[in-house]
Design a protein around this motif. Structure first.
Motif, PDB file in Angstrom:
ATOM      1  N   ALA A 148       0.830  -1.208   0.000  1.00 37.93           N
ATOM      2  CA  ALA A 148       0.000   0.000   0.000  1.00 37.93           C
ATOM      3  C   ALA A 148       0.862   1.254   0.000  1.00 37.93           C
ATOM      4  O   ALA A 148       0.542   2.257  -0.666  1.00 37.93           O
ATOM      5  N   GLN A 149       1.966   1.212   0.734  1.00 37.54           N
ATOM      6  CA  GLN A 149       2.866   2.365   0.799  1.00 37.54           C
ATOM      7  C   GLN A 149       3.534   2.612  -0.540  1.00 37.54           C
ATOM      8  O   GLN A 149       3.716   3.760  -0.964  1.00 37.54           O
ATOM      9  N   SER A 152       1.035   4.291  -2.827  1.00 39.82           N
ATOM     10  CA  SER A 152       0.713   5.658  -2.417  1.00 39.82           C
ATOM     11  C   SER A 152       1.835   6.640  -2.718  1.00 39.82           C
ATOM     12  O   SER A 152       1.582   7.768  -3.159  1.00 39.82           O
ATOM     13  N   TYR A 153       3.076   6.242  -2.485  1.00 42.25           N
ATOM     14  CA  TYR A 153       4.183   7.193  -2.561  1.00 42.25           C
ATOM     15  C   TYR A 153       4.945   7.146  -3.882  1.00 42.25           C
ATOM     16  O   TYR A 153       5.754   8.033  -4.152  1.00 42.25           O
ATOM     17  N   SER A 198       8.867  11.225  -0.232  1.00 41.71           N
ATOM     18  CA  SER A 198       8.455   9.993  -0.901  1.00 41.71           C
ATOM     19  C   SER A 198       9.576   8.966  -0.903  1.00 41.71           C
ATOM     20  O   SER A 198       9.327   7.758  -0.762  1.00 41.71           O
ATOM     21  N   ASP A 293      -2.938   5.243   8.862  1.00 47.32           N
ATOM     22  CA  ASP A 293      -3.902   6.163   8.247  1.00 47.32           C
ATOM     23  C   ASP A 293      -3.275   7.538   8.019  1.00 47.32           C
ATOM     24  O   ASP A 293      -3.544   8.197   7.005  1.00 47.32           O
ATOM     25  N   GLN A 296      -1.024   7.316   4.871  1.00 54.98           N
ATOM     26  CA  GLN A 296      -1.759   7.365   3.614  1.00 54.98           C
ATOM     27  C   GLN A 296      -2.338   8.757   3.363  1.00 54.98           C
ATOM     28  O   GLN A 296      -2.317   9.259   2.235  1.00 54.98           O
ATOM     29  N   ARG A 297      -2.839   9.383   4.416  1.00 53.45           N
ATOM     30  CA  ARG A 297      -3.414  10.722   4.255  1.00 53.45           C
ATOM     31  C   ARG A 297      -2.355  11.727   3.809  1.00 53.45           C
ATOM     32  O   ARG A 297      -2.616  12.601   2.970  1.00 53.45           O
ATOM     33  N   ALA A 299       0.254  11.142   1.991  1.00 56.24           N
ATOM     34  CA  ALA A 299       0.588  10.913   0.584  1.00 56.24           C
ATOM     35  C   ALA A 299      -0.465  11.508  -0.338  1.00 56.24           C
ATOM     36  O   ALA A 299      -0.136  12.207  -1.312  1.00 56.24           O
ATOM     37  N   TRP A 300      -1.737  11.230  -0.056  1.00 55.28           N
ATOM     38  CA  TRP A 300      -2.796  11.576  -1.000  1.00 55.28           C
ATOM     39  C   TRP A 300      -3.319  12.999  -0.842  1.00 55.28           C
ATOM     40  O   TRP A 300      -3.818  13.581  -1.827  1.00 55.28           O
ATOM     41  N   LEU A 304       0.705  14.503  -3.029  1.00 57.66           N
ATOM     42  CA  LEU A 304       0.195  14.435  -4.394  1.00 57.66           C
ATOM     43  C   LEU A 304      -0.288  15.792  -4.909  1.00 57.66           C
ATOM     44  O   LEU A 304       0.093  16.195  -6.015  1.00 57.66           O
TER      45      LEU A 304
END
Length: 322
Positions: A148-149, A152-153, A198, A293, A296-297, A299-300, A304
């Motif tokens: 997942a990482q 995301s990155y 990243s 969480d 992920q937050r 990253a997005w 991004l």
């Protein structure tokens, strides 16, 4: 000088140099981490063992070599044993592609920036293989976190590098070196922030080490590894720090740019890369681990949008200044 040699001899010499750098520079980063942690956390071993703490690194190597290599009964044996190589070898390939100057590069291939980003993303798959192939629920959870990482990155990392490539007008790292301007220190500053954050996440270093998180999932994908196989994962981590730090220096800090760059260019690139590596090491000691969480937050919702905004800004700048 190398251009005057036969192709086979030139290729062999370059391979030996790259392999030597691959085997020594990660160890230098590892020793530097020992020293930085020793100063910041009051650790005695890296300060006192041997000559200026070098004995601590040697002791760690002997410890890993003496430990038994165990493959769990529930593990997928082939995936489990192949994972360390998958994690390590891509950084050897990347090290051959990242230039120290416009002339100091082992393999100057077209679109070398794209190739480096591609092979470094393969290295993370070694962690995923280790997690899913260990037959351990904690390892599997760590492997899924690592996957997942990566998803995301990887996107903000590529977008940040694309901003520099757009400014330089080329996907060649040598071309980026030749096109770099001191103005980029401000113009590409947001992209530099995104790229560094990243890269730390790609390496699964603190504060983005949720896939490993020893307090939650033992040691994540590496829980079942011991001996030299575990040491290979550590070597891959330090090799990744070397590759991303030097790549950061080339993209955002001008690489060989500096006084007497014609002769001192490679030294400047290595010095800048080492300074970036120290920042990466400092983050491990000074910053706490973020939750999954939060990871992920960040990253997005942060990296991004900043990367997309920087890419748009670079596009406008290229059109206006063309």
């Amino acid at each position: 000088m190398l251009a005057d040699l036969p192709f086979a001899v030139e290729a062999a010499l370059k391979a030996v140099v790259v392999l030597g750098a691959f085997l020594t520079l990660p160890l230098l980063i590892g020793q530097t981490e020992h020293k930085v942690m020793a100063h910041m956390q009051g650790r005695l071993g890296p300060m006192e063992a041997g000559f200026h703490g070098v004995g601590q690194l040697v002791a760690d190597g002997i410890k890993f070599a003496q430990k038994e290599d165990i493959t769990p009964a529930a593990a997928d044996r082939h995936v489990f044993r192949l994972a360390p190589a998958v994690a390590l070898v891509p950084y050897l390939v990347a090290m051959a592609l990242v230039p120290l100057s416009a002339t100091w590069v082992a393999a100057d291939v077209p679109a070398s920036l794209l190739v480096v980003l591609a092979v470094t993303s393969v290295g993370v798959l070694g962690t995923l293989m280790a997690g899913l192939g260990s037959g351990n629920k904690y390892s599997q959870l760590g492997g899924m976190r690592a996957g997942a990482q990566l998803v995301s990155y990887e996107l903000p990392l590529v977008l940040a590098a694309a901003s520099v490539a757009l400014a330089a007008g080329t996907l060649s790292l040598v071309g980026v070196i030749e096109a770099w301007s001191p103005l980029w220190l401000l113009w590409q500053l947001p992209a530099a922030f995104v790229f560094l954050a990243s890269a730390v996440a790609e390496l699964q270093r603190t504060p983005f080490d949720a896939p490993i998180a020893d307090a939650e999932i033992v040691f994540g994908p590496f829980t079942e590894y011991s001996g030299l196989r575990f040491a290979l994962f550590l070597l891959a981590e330090y090799a990744g720090i070397v590759v991303f730090s030097v790549l950061f220096a080339v993209l955002f800090l001008g690489g060989p740019a500096g006084p007497w760059s014609q002769t001192m260019g490679p030294v400047w690139t290595l010095a800048k890369g080492f300074a970036v590596a120290v920042v990466v090491l400092w983050l491990r000691i000074a910053w706490p681990r973020v939750r999954e969480d939060q990871l992920q937050r960040f990253a997005w919702t942060v990296l991004l949008p900043v990367a997309l905004g920087q890419l748009a800004l670079t596009g406008v700048g290229v059109v206006v200044w063309a």
